[in-house]
Design an enzyme around this catalytic site. Structure first.
Site: not given
Length: 872
Positions: A285-286, A153
């Site tokens: 996100d990310n 993750c």
């Protein structure tokens, strides 16, 4: 020698039929015994999890069995977990499915065994031959491969960043990674079947998980997918077992060497495009935004998120120590002369870890650790493993973690204050000494530091943080005033002053120059319904001027008269409202009077005399959460039982009640919000409240109250107070607004999401009274068809109401099968159904802030008067 390996683990095989059996695919396999197994790492024994944990039964994931050892990082739901680091490390190179980390943004799709063979994945977009494949075809028509891959993750080790300064992400420890043997076809083979066009540049992926901002999706470059050396695949097996629900059952993408967020689970679509994905989760996100970008800056300026320079793909180089363990104690007198430190290291983009170094003197000198490359053992193996061909002999890329170890004399540990770990990959990328803090807290990879404290002949080891809760040397140092970003892990150097915590800036709600002291007798005698005085944080305010225009209605102020409302005022009101308070400040209650007032308020709350009506305007009454019904993945009906079965709630039509519950993140504090029930106003003994749960997102925190309610077990006590609200429907077209009665012959109701609840209350009152001739037009805006709440009731009223009732649903993301209106509630829709402004028509609006703001601007531009508009 070519060998075929089937199941050699000693664990029980899951009792459910596998997807392979469902599709009746026969794969020839040669049975071998464990003694004949080649020298390759095989999975550890796994457990056949069949029982759903009690904590999950009341959630949308009530169909998913899980291992209780996993550490929950975002409360009960959604399910985001890592394994305790020691059991994870001790399982070895491969991780069992039940200890494999999980990152879920929302509910796990419920895919039944019988649905798997016909599960479909489409390949569409810039292709010559758009196709839709069933799961059965994915298995039958394409070569299957098996490969070991470590998934990580992007938030791994984020709790360290959150300890320095809170990011927008939740707190992962150092175990947000796991390794498994994945089996399935290469994604390149699947995409070749659709024949991408020349201008195609990206592969956008979309899963089946329904989330607040659409389905989860992201993208990678097409040329990466087509490069077999990058190993990008679709997987249906993990360690020889069918994928489990949390890991993407029945089909997922696996993108080796990149952050886990690119490996989309529950895969439904591959869309070939000429630009990166426009999916909300790909954009928000990310990402690693520049370190100077604050959470407020990123919220106010969306361009930060849309700059593709800040998107994360390849993992960075990282490492951690598993031994010494966090809070491990080593008795020097009885310890062996040499202590073996152990841990993991990984890199991204297929790059090999080339060295791991350990320092015991703050980085002045380094010792070279031993490295174990278990992944390399598969390169020499030829054959079939779990139904997939192992094809790694030619491949140079490395997609798995490496284990490091180093024997250290205990005497060296005794003379050190910390063990430091850093890794380097074959591109000579080296872990940095210092942290790069960013808004989402992702890709955290400074040197991993294990502190060493000597006391009474023993050594205490502490990791930077503890994912199970408070703890770790970083928190200890910060509490002591250390600056964790001072380049020396927060340890103060000679002459360095302790860091003072940033003061909490409170809004000044007192009027300058007001020094009047008020005693309890004067406060009580002067506070009436016509001239309501109330207390907030020991200060007295006159609410008379609020009676006319307060958003919560005059009753909210009248209910506060003569009481201390500090808790609910501070919890509910915005900074803007607090800044208005000096205008109404009239003095301070003396200390003795304040204590007496608070005592009398508490005494009022202990009255146990049975009452016919549950709600009281000036004190909190206790209800019990007795039922929680799942309406959809993010919507629940909470049933609260009142004090006795024959008790009436006591809430007029169109008004709200406040509910109060403890804050799970700060148990000494409470959360207070207002809601409109959906149960009948004359229902006895219980009340039903429809609530949409706003789960935590990657860039946006979830709803404070809704996530707290989601975590409450049945039997919990919830406090209530009311009624509140400026609007009340009296029946037969008569309404009461801020205490003034008027008559209307038509309501235009504009709502979105759970904003339907107060207008539904009014609509139901009109429709249930056959003598009430008031006409109702309801415009209901949502994203997806499944987001439409109370649809059966609304459509039922329209069907039976004739000209009396019109319901219009409009969707911004309607499916191909949706036959209704599309788009937002805009000027065209409002103009069509609200018609010409009319003094005897009242517009009722309730929904998300942007919708309410836009509708108000539209209505005013069409000539509507504010006196004919009401916003719940």
């Amino acid at each position: 020698m070519s060998t075929t390996v089937t199941q050699v683990r000693t664990a029980k095989v899951p009792s459910k039929q596998s997807a392979l059996k469902h599709t009746q695919i026969k794969i020839e396999e040669q049975e071998v015994s464990p003694l004949d197994t080649p020298d390759i790492p095989l999975p550890p024994p796994s457990k056949n999890l069949s029982e759903v944990l009690s904590i999950d039964k009341a959630t949308p994931d009530g169909h998913v069995a899980r291992d209780p050892r996993l550490i929950r990082l975002t409360g009960v739901h959604p399910f985001n977990v890592e394994a305790p680091l020691t059991p994870l490390f001790q399982e070895g190179f491969l991780t069992s499915p039940e200890l494999f980390y999980v990152r879920n943004h929302g509910p796990v799709p419920h895919v039944r065994d019988e649905e798997i063979p016909t599960w479909e994945i489409s390949i569409e977009g810039l292709v010559e031959n758009p196709i839709t494949l069933t799961f059965k075809q994915v298995l039958q028509n394409y070569d299957q491969i098996t490969a070991p891959i470590t998934l990580v993750c992007a938030g791994n080790r984020r709790k360290e960043q959150n300890t320095v300064r809170k990011s927008k992400g939740f707190s992962w420890g150092p175990a947000g990674l796991s390794t498994a043997l994945f089996t399935g076809p290469m994604m390149a083979d699947i995409i070749k079947s659709a024949k991408p066009l020349r201008k195609a540049k990206y592969v956008c992926m979309e899963g089946a998980d329904k989330l607040p901002n659409g389905h989860y999706g992201t993208s990678v470059k097409l040329n990466w997918v087509m490069d077999r050396n990058r190993g990008i695949m679709l997987a249906h097996k993990m360690n020889g077992e069918d994928l489990r629900p949390d890991h993407g059952r029945p089909l997922r993408a696996v993108v080796p060497g990149q952050i886990g967020g690119r490996s989309v689970k529950w895969l439904k679509k591959l869309i070939i495009t000429d630009a990166p994905s426009d999916n909300w989760y790909h954009i928000y996100d990310n990402r690693v935004l520049p370190t100077m970008v604050t959470p407020d800056m990123s919220s106010q300026d969306p361009s930060w998120w849309r700059d593709d320079r800040y998107a994360i793909y390849d993992l960075n180089v990282n490492s951690a120590a598993a031994f010494p363990q966090h809070k491990e104690v080593l008795d020097i007198a009885t310890a062996k002369p040499t202590y073996t430190a152990k841990g993991y290291a990984y890199a991204g983009g297929g790059r090999r870890i080339t060295r791991v170094e350990i320092s015991l003197d703050k980085g002045k000198s380094w010792r070279l650790a031993n490295l174990e490359y278990a992944e390399d053992k598969y390169r020499d193996f030829e054959g079939t493993l779990y139904g997939g061909r192992v094809d790694m002999s030619w491949r140079e890329t490395c997609f798995c973690w490496s284990f490091w170890s180093l024997g250290i004399p205990v005497s060296d540990l005794e003379s050190s204050d910390a063990l430091l770990v850093r890794a380097m990959d074959e591109a000579l990328s080296l872990q940095p000494k210092d942290m790069y803090w960013s808004v989402l807290g992702m890709m955290n990879n400074p040197w991993f530091r294990v502190s060493i404290t000597k006391e009474n002949g023993k050594l205490l080891f502490e990791h930077p943080t503890d994912p199970t809760g408070p703890g770790g040397w970083m928190e200890r140092i910060k509490k002591a005033g250390g600056d964790l970003l001072n380049g020396n892990w927060g340890e103060r150097q000679e002459g360095e002053e302790p860091v003072e915590p940033e003061p909490v800036v409170e809004v000044n709600m007192k009027k300058k120059g007001v020094n009047r002291i008020i005693n309890l007798e004067e406060f009580k005698s002067r506070s009436t319904d016509e001239c309501p005085w109330f207390v907030v944080n020991g200060e007295v305010y006159d609410g008379t001027a609020f009676l006319e225009g307060h958003p919560g209605g005059a009753q909210s102020i009248i209910s506060a008269a003569g009481t201390d409302v500090s808790e609910e005022f501070m919890e509910i009101h915005s900074e803007t409202a607090k800044k208005m308070m000096p205008d109404y400040h009239i003095g301070s209650l003396d200390k003795a009077s304040l204590e007496a007032l608070q005592k009398s308020d508490n005494d009022d709350n202990t009255d146990t005399t049975p009452r016919d009506t549950f709600l009281t305007p000036k004190s909190w009454t206790k209800a019990t959460l007795t039922k929680k019904m799942t309406v959809s993945w993010d919507t629940r009906i909470f049933t609260l039982s009142l004090e006795h079965e024959s008790q009436l709630l006591g809430l007029p039509t169109g008004q709200h009640l406040m509910i109060k519950t403890p804050d799970p993140k700060a148990p000494s504090s409470s959360i207070i919000r207002s809601y409109t029930p959906i149960s009948e106003t004359n229902q006895l003994g219980a009340v039903d409240i429809l609530i949409k749960i706003y789960f935590d997102g990657p860039a946006v925190p979830g709803g404070k109250m809704t996530t707290a309610l989601e975590q409450l077990p049945l039997g919990s006590v919830i406090e209530c107070k009311g009624p509140t609200g400026r609007f009340e429907y009296l029946g037969s077209g008569k309404v009461l607004v801020s205490g003034k009665e008027r008559t209307v012959r038509e309501f235009v109701m504009i709502c979105g999401g759970t904003g339907v609840t107060p207008v539904f209350q009014v609509l139901r009152a009109v429709m249930q009274d056959k003598q009430d001739e008031t006409r109702c037009i309801l415009l209901d805006g949502n994203r997806l068809e499944e987001d439409i709440l109370l649809r059966e009731e609304l459509d039922g009223y329209e069907a039976e109401g004739g000209e009396k009732c019109k319901v219009v649903h409009t969707l911004t993301q309607g499916s191909d099968s949706w036959k209704g209106r599309r788009g937002r509630i805009d000027e065209k829709l409002i103009k069509e159904y609200a018609g010409t402004p009319d003094e005897q028509t009242m517009v009722l609006v309730c929904g998300p802030g942007p919708m309410e703001k836009a509708s108000k601007e539209i209505l005013l531009s069409l000539g509507w008067k504010e006196s004919n508009l009401h916003y719940f």
